[in-house]
Structure formats: structure tokens, C-alpha cells
Scaffold this active site. Structure first.
Site, PDB file in Angstrom:
ATOM      1  CE  LYS A  10       0.929   1.365   4.392  1.00 40.22           C
ATOM      2  NZ  LYS A  10       1.630   2.633   4.698  1.00 40.22           N
ATOM      3  CG  ASP A 136      -0.608   0.383   8.554  1.00 41.53           C
ATOM      4  OD1 ASP A 136      -1.294   1.333   8.979  1.00 41.53           O
ATOM      5  OD2 ASP A 136       0.550   0.522   8.111  1.00 41.53           O
TER       6      ASP A 136
END
Length: 313
Positions: A10, A136
Site C-alpha cells: 500500500k 495497518d
């Protein structure tokens, strides 16, 4: 049962950091998007009782119970009362401790595979478990691009068009950045008055003017070579370039796939010509996380391909 999936990397298009909280964490407002590159995660669940095993071919230092993927499997077994043996194999493609969420994504991939294999459908329990593993990890359980708030647990879907990126990861160990250090440097910069705190703002529709990372300035102040890498991206034609997460990876946004590919080749050429060891990656943002699929042997995949190619057209 044996399942496989891609654990996507990401980038953070936006990362705003609030003051440190009483629990030691910071309130965040961040826009994260998954990429079309990442690790291949292979999870095998045995019908018999046994331990969790995790291997990363070619990276023996990542093998074993301390790998976040193995810790995710152990946490899943405790939470849902499972004692079946779990074997995890990770083909590592995302750079480690790079600000790209590789370990968190691997952990989420394991949770998704185990949930499917063992028919666990309690999404709220999985999300809570993900947050215990890492800030995350909940994002990688979600549907795709998302604004995250709090520690990262409050997610709201975001619409982000496909973006063509070039990522530059400095392999020089002296440029490595621990996430805790990045946040501490930001707190110190704010305490000294050299960096004013920003309002976190509200999640909204993505637009290029939102691009920004509160951690970038204090990290660049201590690792000036990162500024040179940002300059490489802009010099190669990026419309904008910033650091992802807590770094040290930086990335640039390009006007199309061809421009990004040309820039990646140019930066690789510069690296061979003397720019310190860097890994240059071509990537595109995607609108959803990859699915979990049953594992198939290369032989069976090859035979299916042969059957398809032998059909009359």
C-alpha cells in the site's frame, strides 16, 4: 485445505498525524490505497492438531513465530479456539520495513485465508483481532482504498482513480526508518516549534492537492538522502512525489503507465550510474483487495491452459 492470495503493498496518499495520545499512539487521518504488487501468501490448514509454521524462502531471517503472519495465525487460533496445524509460506516481493505495509498485509492475508478455510464469518471479531496485531492490518481486511482514522481502525471507503506510480526504496541500511522513530521525530519537531501541528481534517473525495505526509519533513531532516530520491522522481516526470507511511520508500505519481515505465527505467539507469543502492518498483493502485483462492499445482494450471488452447476457434 490450502489457499493462496496476494498480500498487496500500500501507499499513503495522505497521512495527517495528531498529537500523541495517553496510550502512546497518535490519532491519524490517512488515505491508503492497495497496489497491484505484493507478496504471495500460501496458507495450508491441516485437519490434524499442530503448531503454526511460517517460512519465507530466501529470507531465513523472516522465518518463524516472530513473523507478523505467524503471530496473526496464533492470534486467530486463540480467538476462535482452533488447534489445527497451520503452515504459511510467503514469497516476499514487498520490501521489508519500507512504509508499504508488507508485514501487515501478510498478516491480513493469513486472517482472510484462515477465515475462509475455517468458515469464520464474524467480520467484527476479525477486525478487532486485526487491530490487536497492528494498526495497518484492519485496512488490508477492507474492500480497497479507504480513509482510516483513530489508530487506523475506523475505515471509510474512498474512491480513488487508478494511479500509475514509481516507488523507490533505498536499500542502504543507514536510511532505514523505524515507525516509532518517525513519529518521535515528528513529536520533537512540533515541541521545538519547527513543525506546526496540522488539523486532521475530514475524509473527502480524493484530489491531488490533498497529497501529503506529516512524517516526511522530520524524516528528511534526519535522512537528507531521501530528498534526493524525491528529486529523482520529479526529475523523471512525476507530477508529485512524497514518502509513503513512515518511510523510507518514496513514490511519484505519473500521468500514465508509459510515462511511469520510462521513469522507472531512467531512475534504474541513474542508480547503476552511481545513485546509492535503490530498488525501483512500477505499480498501479487498485480498487479492491485480491481474493483468496484455492491452491492449484503448476501442473494442473498448465493442463487447464493446454486444454483451453487446444479448443477450436
Amino acid at each position: 485445505m490450502r489457499l493462496v492470495t496476494l498480500a498487496p503493498a500500500k501507499v499513503n496518499l495522505v497521512l495527517r498525524v495528531g498529537p500523541v495520545r495517553a496510550d502512546g499512539y497518535h490519532d491519524l487521518r490517512t488515505l491508503m490505497v492497495p497496489l497491484d504488487l505484493g507478496d504471495r501468501v500460501d496458507v495450508r490448514v491441516s485437519p490434524r492438531r499442530g503448531p503454526v509454521r511460517c517460512t519465507v524462502p530466501g529470507r531465513p531471517e523472516l522465518d518463524g513465530p516472530e513473523n507478523l503472519a505467524a503471530r496473526a495465525a496464533e492470534a486467530f487460533r486463540r480467538r476462535f479456539g482452533v488447534d489445527r496445524a497451520v503452515s504459511i509460506r510467503i514469497e516476499k516481493r514487498t520490501p521489508v520495513t519500507a512504509g508499504l505495509g508488507g508485514g501487515s498485509s501478510d498478516a491480513a492475508a493469513v486472517l482472510r485465508c484462515l477465515a475462509r478455510a475455517l468458515r469464520v464469518r464474524d467480520g467484527a471479531a476479525l477486525a478487532a483481532l486485526a487491530l490487536e496485531i497492528g494498526s495497518d492490518v484492519p485496512f488490508f481486511l477492507g474492500p480497497g482504498p479507504a480513509w482510516a482514522a483513530g489508530r487506523g481502525e475506523r475505515l471509510s471507503r474512498a474512491e480513488v482513480p487508478p494511479l500509475d506510480l514509481v516507488l523507490v526504496y533505498p536499500a542502504d541500511p543507514s536510511l532505514a526508518i523505524r515507525a516509532g522513530d518517525a513519529y518521535r521525530w515528528l513529536d520533537e519537531a512540533r515541541a521545538s516549534g519547527s513543525q506546526a501541528p496540522r488539523r486532521l481534517g475530514r475524509p473527502g473525495r480524493w484530489r491531488p492537492t490533498l497529497l501529503g505526509n506529516d512524517l516526511q519533513a522530520p524524516c528528511v531532516a534526519r535522512k537528507p538522502a531521501l530528498q534526493a530520491l524525491l528529486g529523482l522522481l520529479v526529475g523523471a516526470g512525476a507530477t508529485a512525489a512524497i514518502m509513503s507511511g513512515s518511510g523510507p520508500t518514496v513514490f511519484g505519481i505519473f500521468p500514465g503507465r508509459g510515462a511511469a515505465r520510462g521513469a522507472a527505467l531512467a531512475i534504474q539507469g541513474r542508480a547503476k550510474g552511481g545513485a546509492a543502492g535503490v530498488q525501483v518498483l512500477l505499480a498501479r493502485t487498485v480498487r479492491r483487495h485480491p481474493r483468496v483462492s484455492p491452491w492449484r499445482s503448476p501442473r494442473s494450471a498448465s493442463s487447464r491452459s493446454t486444454r483451453r488452447s487446444s479448443r477450436p476457434t
